[in-house]
Each structure stands twice: as C-alpha cells, then as structure tokens.
Design an enzyme around this catalytic site. Sequence first.
Site, PDB file in Angstrom:
ATOM      1  CB  SER A 215      -0.966  -0.053   1.191  1.00  0.00           C
ATOM      2  OG  SER A 215      -1.953   0.937   1.093  1.00  0.00           O
TER       3      SER A 215
ATOM      4  CG  ASP B 126      -6.059  -1.824  -4.489  1.00  0.00           C
ATOM      5  OD1 ASP B 126      -6.010  -0.585  -4.389  1.00  0.00           O
ATOM      6  OD2 ASP B 126      -5.407  -2.600  -3.760  1.00  0.00           O
TER       7      ASP B 126
ATOM      8  CG  HIS C 296      -6.112  -1.088  -0.641  1.00  0.00           C
ATOM      9  ND1 HIS C 296      -5.015  -1.038  -1.463  1.00  0.00           N
ATOM     10  CD2 HIS C 296      -5.723  -0.555   0.557  1.00  0.00           C
ATOM     11  CE1 HIS C 296      -3.996  -0.493  -0.813  1.00  0.00           C
ATOM     12  NE2 HIS C 296      -4.401  -0.188   0.413  1.00  0.00           N
TER      13      HIS C 296
END
Length: 303
Positions: free
Chosen positions: A150, A246, A276
């Site tokens: 991330s 995502d 995500h």
Amino acid sequence: MSTFHPDLALVARILPRITAGPRLLKVVRRLGRDTGAPRSTPSVRAFLRDIPGAQTARVFVPEGVTQLMPAMLWIHGGGFIMGSPAQDDEVATTFARELGMTVVAPSYRLAPEHPFPAAMDDLYAALTWLHANAAALGVRADRIVIGGASAGGGLAAGLTLLARDRKEIPVAFQLLVYPMLDDRTVGKTIDGTNHRLWNEGSNRFGWSSYLGREPGGADVPVYAAPARAESLAGLPPTWIGVGTFDLFHDEDVEYAKRLEAAGIAVELEIVSGAFHGFDVLRRANVSKTFLARQIAALRRALA
C-alpha cells in the site's frame, strides 16, 4: 469480473469503504499502535534495533543459516498517516523463514505531523544502515530487496528510485504490493462501489497529509509519487500485485507497463475480485496464494 472473489465475498459485506480521514485518524492510530518487541519463533529470531538518524526497526533473522543471506527492507502501509511495522510481523516472519533472508522492518515518521520528505529520509537512513552493517548482520550487500504494501509499496518504489539516483546502495529487487504511487489520481472518478478499506476520500486525505498541500500539483517530487518519474530505466527487477477492486489498480498496472517498456523485468499479479488490503485475511486461500506468488518471485530473483 464484477463480483468479489469467492474467498472475500462474505467479509466484503461488512468491511467499510473508508478507514482513514480527519475524524477517524486518532481512533485508527490508537487501535493500530505498536505492540512492543516482536516475538521470536523456533525458526526465526526477532528483535528491535535502533537505527542512527532514523527510527527503530524490527529485525527478523532465520535460524540455522550458515552463509551470507539476502535481506529485505520491508515498509509498512497505512496511507502515509497510520500503521506501524508491528502490523506486518507475521508476513516478515514468513519471508525470513521461507526464503532464508533477514527482514528489516523500520518505522518512519507519519504525516500529517511529518510530511514528505520525513518518511523518505527515515527510510533511506534505514537502507543505509542495512547496507553498511551487512557483514555484521550476515547479509549480502548486493542482495538487498526493498518491499512494502500500500503506502509502504509507494514508499518502497520511491526509495528504490532514490537509491538508483544516488548510486550509493545497490537494490537487487523491489516487491510492490498494491502500491500507492500517484497523487494525480485524487479527484478522478475512479472510485467504485466494490472498493473496500481505501476509497477516494481516504486517498485524498492520505496524499494531502503526506505532501503537505493539495495533491496533483506540478511540482510534486518523484520520490514522493513514483508514478511521476519520467524515466524508470535502471531500476531493479520488480514484482507488482494488485486486485481488480483496488483503488490503485490502474496506476499499478500502468507502472508495470512503464517498467516493462523501460526494459525492466517485471511480474504483474492481478487478483480478480480482490479489494485493497484483502490479504490481511491471512487464512483465506486467495491471500495464501498471493503471498506464495511473492515468495516464489523473490526466490527466483535471489537464487
């Protein structure tokens, strides 16, 4: 694919679409605060280490390795504004055990209190420390991987660009797990109803906090938003993984294409129906497969 992956469909019903914002930040930080020293296991020794000029790092060393080993600098996620290395103890232990490599997971200063380049300065100091102390750590200085998930993946990409440009520390591989790469996505109509945990509102807050100003401007450094780099030539081989649900899907796929066009060996893993951060559900088969693909890519790269 317009529906969630079967392994994720049930939990997707209850997960929020947003986990970060001005009102939520204090609560989320309190819930995710560091839990002290990492725990060793029979196969991996874990300990805390202070890093001069930076923060601290959680270090994971596989037991029984008798030769110099590769190492990974693993950077935690959290939208630049939350999280700590402790949240990734399990995956760091797995990398160390399965690959016979030392994993160094540093902390770094968080935004908005500490905007760019504070985090990058901390991480470059950690990378410098790892490289300078390679022999003492039993690590090969020419087999250092930078990885993260991330925002940690975006920081990993930025740090790898910085290492390329400074030419002080060789990076053997970068592992980018659904990385946060491009501030210019803020404000675009890319948010979808199947996004979970990180949506357009979270994205705007994270980028604004990290940059210290409104994202999307003309003067954002490439080390803050790696997708802005004009040239990706000279970067190490790369693995990128992301789900179709995502928010970062499009920018990650584009980054992979640009790496390939620059002559960089790149593997792109796209998980249909995954949102995500889906792999925090460690016991789901889709998460196990996703991690196994990362381990396989690292094994090939470091053979």
